[in-house]
Design a protein around this motif. Structure first.
Motif, short mmCIF file in Angstrom:
data_model
loop_
_atom_site.label_atom_id
_atom_site.label_comp_id
_atom_site.label_asym_id
_atom_site.label_seq_id
_atom_site.Cartn_x
_atom_site.Cartn_y
_atom_site.Cartn_z
N VAL A 1 0.83 -1.20 0.00
CA VAL A 1 0.00 0.00 0.00
C VAL A 1 0.87 1.26 0.00
O VAL A 1 0.52 2.28 -0.55
CB VAL A 1 -0.94 -0.01 1.23
N ASN A 2 2.03 1.15 0.66
CA ASN A 2 2.86 2.35 0.88
C ASN A 2 4.20 2.28 0.16
O ASN A 2 5.19 2.80 0.64
CB ASN A 2 3.11 2.52 2.38
N VAL A 3 4.20 1.63 -1.00
CA VAL A 3 5.47 1.37 -1.66
C VAL A 3 6.18 2.65 -2.10
O VAL A 3 7.39 2.72 -2.15
CB VAL A 3 5.28 0.37 -2.83
N SER A 4 5.41 3.69 -2.41
CA SER A 4 6.06 4.95 -2.75
C SER A 4 5.51 6.04 -1.85
O SER A 4 4.50 5.84 -1.17
CB SER A 4 5.81 5.29 -4.22
N ALA A 5 6.16 7.18 -1.85
CA ALA A 5 5.70 8.28 -1.02
C ALA A 5 4.28 8.65 -1.40
O ALA A 5 3.93 8.68 -2.58
CB ALA A 5 6.63 9.48 -1.21
N PRO A 6 3.43 8.90 -0.41
CA PRO A 6 2.03 9.21 -0.72
C PRO A 6 1.91 10.48 -1.56
O PRO A 6 2.64 11.44 -1.34
CB PRO A 6 1.38 9.39 0.65
N SER A 7 1.00 10.46 -2.49
CA SER A 7 0.80 11.63 -3.35
C SER A 7 0.11 12.73 -2.53
O SER A 7 -0.50 12.45 -1.50
CB SER A 7 -0.03 11.26 -4.57
N PRO A 8 0.22 13.97 -3.00
CA PRO A 8 -0.31 15.08 -2.20
C PRO A 8 -1.80 14.99 -1.94
O PRO A 8 -2.31 15.63 -1.03
CB PRO A 8 0.01 16.31 -3.05
N ASP A 9 -2.53 14.21 -2.75
CA ASP A 9 -3.98 14.16 -2.49
C ASP A 9 -4.40 13.01 -1.56
O ASP A 9 -5.59 12.81 -1.34
CB ASP A 9 -4.77 14.12 -3.80
N VAL A 10 -3.44 12.28 -1.00
CA VAL A 10 -3.80 11.29 0.01
C VAL A 10 -4.22 12.04 1.27
O VAL A 10 -3.50 12.91 1.75
CB VAL A 10 -2.63 10.33 0.31
N ALA A 11 -5.42 11.70 1.77
CA ALA A 11 -5.97 12.45 2.90
C ALA A 11 -5.31 12.06 4.21
O ALA A 11 -4.78 10.96 4.35
CB ALA A 11 -7.47 12.21 2.99
N LEU A 12 -5.35 12.98 5.15
CA LEU A 12 -4.71 12.78 6.44
C LEU A 12 -5.15 11.49 7.15
O LEU A 12 -4.29 10.78 7.68
CB LEU A 12 -4.93 14.00 7.34
N PRO A 13 -6.45 11.15 7.18
CA PRO A 13 -6.82 9.91 7.87
C PRO A 13 -6.11 8.67 7.30
O PRO A 13 -5.75 7.77 8.04
CB PRO A 13 -8.34 9.81 7.65
N GLU A 14 -5.89 8.68 5.99
CA GLU A 14 -5.18 7.55 5.39
C GLU A 14 -3.72 7.55 5.81
O GLU A 14 -3.13 6.49 6.06
CB GLU A 14 -5.23 7.65 3.87
N LEU A 15 -3.11 8.73 5.88
CA LEU A 15 -1.72 8.82 6.30
C LEU A 15 -1.59 8.35 7.74
O LEU A 15 -0.65 7.65 8.10
CB LEU A 15 -1.22 10.28 6.18
N ILE A 16 -2.57 8.73 8.56
CA ILE A 16 -2.54 8.33 9.96
C ILE A 16 -2.73 6.82 10.08
O ILE A 16 -2.06 6.16 10.88
CB ILE A 16 -3.60 9.13 10.77
N GLY A 17 -3.60 6.26 9.25
CA GLY A 17 -3.78 4.81 9.23
C GLY A 17 -2.48 4.09 8.87
O GLY A 17 -2.12 3.09 9.50
N ALA A 18 -1.78 4.62 7.87
CA ALA A 18 -0.51 4.01 7.45
C ALA A 18 0.53 4.13 8.57
O ALA A 18 1.31 3.21 8.82
CB ALA A 18 0.00 4.68 6.18
N LEU A 19 0.52 5.27 9.25
CA LEU A 19 1.46 5.47 10.36
C LEU A 19 1.14 4.52 11.52
O LEU A 19 2.05 3.93 12.12
CB LEU A 19 1.37 6.91 10.87
N ASP A 20 -0.14 4.38 11.81
CA ASP A 20 -0.58 3.45 12.86
C ASP A 20 -0.04 2.04 12.60
O ASP A 20 0.50 1.39 13.48
CB ASP A 20 -2.12 3.36 12.87
N ALA A 21 -0.22 1.60 11.35
CA ALA A 21 0.21 0.26 10.99
C ALA A 21 1.73 0.14 11.07
O ALA A 21 2.27 -0.89 11.50
CB ALA A 21 -0.28 -0.10 9.59
N ALA A 22 2.44 1.18 10.67
CA ALA A 22 3.91 1.15 10.72
C ALA A 22 4.39 1.13 12.17
O ALA A 22 5.34 0.41 12.51
CB ALA A 22 4.49 2.36 9.99
N VAL A 23 3.73 1.89 13.04
CA VAL A 23 4.09 1.89 14.46
C VAL A 23 3.86 0.50 15.04
O VAL A 23 4.73 -0.06 15.72
CB VAL A 23 3.28 2.95 15.24
N ALA A 24 2.70 -0.10 14.72
CA ALA A 24 2.40 -1.43 15.24
C ALA A 24 3.45 -2.44 14.77
O ALA A 24 3.91 -3.29 15.54
CB ALA A 24 1.01 -1.87 14.79
#
Ligand SMILES: [Zn+2]
Length: 124
Positions: free
Chosen positions: A63-86
């Motif tokens: 899902v996160n193979v490349s840097a997120p494009s500028p139109d990826v919304a914050l909740p999605e970025l937070i979801g990806a961060l959550d998963a990375a932290v876990a």
């Protein structure tokens, strides 16, 4: 962890994007696709993928193979961060647990990412 320069870290989502650089770098190096029948493409319908020891990391990376494009919304970025932290926080990754106050790159990143998530989780 030195943050890459030239990126917009002044906005919340800009900062979330920068935070996602580190786990992408770590996970790309940890996941071993040598014996992967799918060539690294996660298939959620495949039992082999869901039971693979790289399953969690592989799914994240797909899902996160490349840097997120500028139109990826914050909740999605937070979801990806959550998963990375876990993932990075999982005790299975370590021979022995890191002490509180450890200054390795991963622990530094986890502290930074968790404080970011604490501050912005409610914005979902
Ligand atoms: Zn550490």
């Amino acid at each position: 962890m030195p943050l890459p320069t030239g990126q917009n870290t002044r906005t919340i989502s800009g900062y979330a994007r920068v935070l996602l650089d580190y786990p992408r770098w770590v996970i790309e190096r940890e996941v071993d696709f040598t014996n992967c029948p799918h060539d690294g493409r996660f298939d959620s319908d495949d039992m082999g993928c869901t039971s693979c020891r790289f399953g969690t990391a592989c799914r994240w990376l797909n899902v996160n193979v490349s840097a997120p494009s500028p139109d990826v919304a914050l909740p999605e970025l937070i979801g990806a961060l959550d998963a990375a932290v876990a993932y990075l926080h999982s005790p299975k990754r370590y021979e022995s647990p890191h002490e509180r106050g450890c200054h390795c790159d991963t622990c530094e990143w986890l502290r930074e990412a968790k404080s970011f998530l604490r501050m912005h989780r409610h914005r979902r």
